[in-house]
Design a protein around this motif. Structure first.
Motif, PDB file in Angstrom:
ATOM      1  N   TYR A 175       0.870  -1.174   0.000  1.00  0.00           N
ATOM      2  CA  TYR A 175       0.000   0.000   0.000  1.00  0.00           C
ATOM      3  C   TYR A 175       0.907   1.224   0.000  1.00  0.00           C
ATOM      4  O   TYR A 175       1.702   1.411   0.924  1.00  0.00           O
ATOM      5  CB  TYR A 175      -0.913   0.021   1.225  1.00  0.00           C
ATOM      6  N   ASP A 176       0.808   2.038  -1.057  1.00  0.00           N
ATOM      7  CA  ASP A 176       1.718   3.168  -1.231  1.00  0.00           C
ATOM      8  C   ASP A 176       3.157   2.645  -1.121  1.00  0.00           C
ATOM      9  O   ASP A 176       3.560   1.811  -1.899  1.00  0.00           O
ATOM     10  CB  ASP A 176       1.427   4.266  -0.213  1.00  0.00           C
ATOM     11  N   TYR A 218       8.522  -0.070   5.268  1.00  0.00           N
ATOM     12  CA  TYR A 218       7.964   1.219   4.846  1.00  0.00           C
ATOM     13  C   TYR A 218       9.103   2.059   4.284  1.00  0.00           C
ATOM     14  O   TYR A 218      10.031   2.430   4.986  1.00  0.00           O
ATOM     15  CB  TYR A 218       7.313   1.922   6.046  1.00  0.00           C
ATOM     16  N   ASP A 219       9.043   2.344   2.988  1.00  0.00           N
ATOM     17  CA  ASP A 219      10.049   3.159   2.308  1.00  0.00           C
ATOM     18  C   ASP A 219       9.532   4.591   2.220  1.00  0.00           C
ATOM     19  O   ASP A 219       8.515   4.862   1.574  1.00  0.00           O
ATOM     20  CB  ASP A 219      10.302   2.595   0.905  1.00  0.00           C
ATOM     21  N   PHE A 220      10.234   5.507   2.910  1.00  0.00           N
ATOM     22  CA  PHE A 220       9.766   6.892   2.936  1.00  0.00           C
ATOM     23  C   PHE A 220      10.768   7.859   2.296  1.00  0.00           C
ATOM     24  O   PHE A 220      10.740   9.058   2.546  1.00  0.00           O
ATOM     25  CB  PHE A 220       9.465   7.327   4.375  1.00  0.00           C
ATOM     26  N   THR A 221      11.622   7.329   1.415  1.00  0.00           N
ATOM     27  CA  THR A 221      12.615   8.178   0.754  1.00  0.00           C
ATOM     28  C   THR A 221      11.947   9.340   0.029  1.00  0.00           C
ATOM     29  O   THR A 221      12.419  10.483   0.082  1.00  0.00           O
ATOM     30  CB  THR A 221      13.443   7.352  -0.247  1.00  0.00           C
ATOM     31  N   GLU A 222      10.835   9.061  -0.644  1.00  0.00           N
ATOM     32  CA  GLU A 222      10.182  10.082  -1.464  1.00  0.00           C
ATOM     33  C   GLU A 222       9.477  11.156  -0.629  1.00  0.00           C
ATOM     34  O   GLU A 222       9.078  12.187  -1.163  1.00  0.00           O
ATOM     35  CB  GLU A 222       9.178   9.425  -2.414  1.00  0.00           C
ATOM     36  N   THR A 223       9.314  10.922   0.669  1.00  0.00           N
ATOM     37  CA  THR A 223       8.645  11.936   1.496  1.00  0.00           C
ATOM     38  C   THR A 223       9.538  13.131   1.766  1.00  0.00           C
ATOM     39  O   THR A 223       9.063  14.191   2.154  1.00  0.00           O
ATOM     40  CB  THR A 223       8.216  11.340   2.846  1.00  0.00           C
ATOM     41  N   GLU A 224      10.857  12.952   1.571  1.00  0.00           N
ATOM     42  CA  GLU A 224      11.826  14.036   1.770  1.00  0.00           C
ATOM     43  C   GLU A 224      11.730  14.633   3.173  1.00  0.00           C
ATOM     44  O   GLU A 224      11.914  15.830   3.370  1.00  0.00           O
ATOM     45  CB  GLU A 224      11.648  15.123   0.711  1.00  0.00           C
ATOM     46  N   VAL A 225      11.436  13.787   4.163  1.00  0.00           N
ATOM     47  CA  VAL A 225      11.422  14.235   5.546  1.00  0.00           C
ATOM     48  C   VAL A 225      12.812  14.687   5.970  1.00  0.00           C
ATOM     49  O   VAL A 225      12.980  15.652   6.712  1.00  0.00           O
ATOM     50  CB  VAL A 225      10.911  13.111   6.463  1.00  0.00           C
ATOM     51  N   ILE A 226      13.833  13.989   5.486  1.00  0.00           N
ATOM     52  CA  ILE A 226      15.213  14.310   5.794  1.00  0.00           C
ATOM     53  C   ILE A 226      16.057  13.953   4.580  1.00  0.00           C
ATOM     54  O   ILE A 226      15.771  12.976   3.881  1.00  0.00           O
ATOM     55  CB  ILE A 226      15.692  13.562   7.060  1.00  0.00           C
ATOM     56  N   ALA A 227      17.085  14.734   4.297  1.00  0.00           N
ATOM     57  CA  ALA A 227      17.939  14.471   3.141  1.00  0.00           C
ATOM     58  C   ALA A 227      18.623  13.119   3.287  1.00  0.00           C
ATOM     59  O   ALA A 227      18.993  12.697   4.386  1.00  0.00           O
ATOM     60  CB  ALA A 227      18.974  15.578   3.000  1.00  0.00           C
ATOM     61  N   GLY A 228      18.778  12.421   2.166  1.00  0.00           N
ATOM     62  CA  GLY A 228      19.437  11.128   2.195  1.00  0.00           C
ATOM     63  C   GLY A 228      18.914  10.223   1.094  1.00  0.00           C
ATOM     64  O   GLY A 228      18.186  10.657   0.201  1.00  0.00           O
ATOM     65  N   GLU A 229      19.266   8.941   1.166  1.00  0.00           N
ATOM     66  CA  GLU A 229      18.901   7.991   0.131  1.00  0.00           C
ATOM     67  C   GLU A 229      18.444   6.665   0.735  1.00  0.00           C
ATOM     68  O   GLU A 229      18.855   6.293   1.838  1.00  0.00           O
ATOM     69  CB  GLU A 229      20.107   7.723  -0.791  1.00  0.00           C
ATOM     70  N   ASN A 230      17.566   5.992  -0.009  1.00  0.00           N
ATOM     71  CA  ASN A 230      17.139   4.626   0.334  1.00  0.00           C
ATOM     72  C   ASN A 230      16.666   4.526   1.781  1.00  0.00           C
ATOM     73  O   ASN A 230      17.013   3.589   2.506  1.00  0.00           O
ATOM     74  CB  ASN A 230      18.284   3.639   0.078  1.00  0.00           C
ATOM     75  N   GLN A 231      15.860   5.466   2.217  1.00  0.00           N
ATOM     76  CA  GLN A 231      15.419   5.535   3.617  1.00  0.00           C
ATOM     77  C   GLN A 231      14.194   4.653   3.827  1.00  0.00           C
ATOM     78  O   GLN A 231      13.179   4.807   3.152  1.00  0.00           O
ATOM     79  CB  GLN A 231      15.110   6.990   3.972  1.00  0.00           C
TER      80      GLN A 231
END
Length: 335
Positions: A175-176, A218-231
């Motif tokens: 889901y998402d 839960y992959d939240f990389t695209e939320t841009e909550v914090i800079a970084g990658e593959n979060q």
């Protein structure tokens, strides 16, 4: 709404609330972030492990050879007030402080509803420009959710020697940016069937051993909550349950009960690359910041009833344990 849906979908991590505060928590340093997250998430992991072990049985009588039953089982683990908060003692933290000067204070867990608790991290420079000031996350109760839901499909089949094998599955579903997989297996053996007077006894008695496993991500990389990658956040839970079951042997309506013991462990990992944007660790890059774990063990008592109408059966029960829970099963079976 996405915060609620993701939390319910993952169940295990219940981490989407905390995800929005990862940038803030890492500003206090990895050690402080891990210590807070451990206390924040542990009650949610415990509640999940108790909930995912409900519904394994609805009778002490095992099915005859090649008799089978398909079940849809839904469960809700009730959240007790004592699981909604914990005392945050800043003397145990390296950098985190309460904005009002308090040394310790009751704050929300991932299941709680305490809001508006403000903390800060001293940036190490004169003035406040480098300070990190933020509010701690609340939990599911702040969204008026006071139980942890689980649902699973289960298949049971009778084998020889008064033994029944059970398999349950929640296939990988997305889901998402969230995904979850759950499976388990169990063996139930009817002990009373070996007694000479078994057919005359008004009750049946059996033993059960079951294992359950859950994976959530839960992959939240695209939320841009914090800079970084593959979060991403990954959660894994493994549990064992041992139970002694007794039930009546009536043709239509029956009653059953069980005493048992549960043992399990859950692990939640915060993975990926994170660039801290405030506080004394500003501009530092952190890889795979930390892991938190939770262990449960304890007794459980279940009382329930089952209605059988031909191929259709329905059962409901209530379990008393560290997390009380209610359970409903809709079953279709042969023999």
């Amino acid at each position: 709404m996405k915060k609620i849906t993701t939390a319910l979908f993952l169940c295990a991590g219940l981490m989407s609330n905390a995800q929005e505060n990862i940038n803030d928590l890492l500003a206090a340093g990895v050690n402080d972030a891990q210590r807070f997250t451990q206390d924040y998430l542990s009650p949610a992991g415990d509640g999940l492990m108790y909930g995912m072990n409900n519904g394994w049985f609805n009778s002490a009588r095992v099915k005859p050879f090649l008799g089978f039953e398909i079940s849809l089982i839904v469960n809700g683990s009730l959240i007790k007030d004592g699981k909604k908060s914990f005392v945050l003692d800043t003397s145990r933290y390296e950098n985190l402080q309460f904005s009002d000067g308090s040394i310790s204070k009751e704050v929300s867990t991932a299941l709680g509803d305490i809001e508006g608790i403000e903390v800060f991290v001293d940036g190490g420079q004169p003035g406040t420009l480098d300070d990190a000031v933020f509010r701690l996350p609340s939990g599911l109760a702040s969204e008026h959710i006071n139980f942890i839901p689980t649902a699973v499909l289960q298949a049971s089949i009778g084998l020889i020697k008064h033994t029944e094998v059970k398999v349950r599955l929640f296939p990988k579903t997305s889901y998402d940016d969230a995904a979850m997989t759950y499976y388990g297996f169990g063996v139930q053996h009817e002990l009373s069937a070996w007694l000479p007077a078994d057919k005359l006894l008004p009750v049946a008695v059996s033993g059960l051993i079951s294992y359950s496993h859950l994976n959530g991500e839960y992959d939240f990389t695209e939320t841009e909550v914090i800079a970084g990658e593959n979060q991403r956040i990954q959660t894994k839970a493994d549990t064992w349950m041992f139970g002694l079951i007794a039930s009546t042997k009536l043709p239509v309506i029956n009653f059953y009960g069980s005493i048992g013991y549960l043992a399990g462990k859950s692990d939640t990992d915060l993975l990926g690359t994170y660039v801290v944007e405030q506080g004394p660790f500003q501009s530092e890059t952190i890889v795979d910041p930390f892991s938190v774990d939770s262990k449960v063990s304890g007794a459980r008592v279940t009382l329930g009833t089952k209605l059988k109408l031909g191929f259709f059966r329905i059962n409901a029960d209530y379990t008393m344990a560290a997390f009380d829970s209610f359970n409903l099963g809709i079953n279709f079976g042969f023999r």
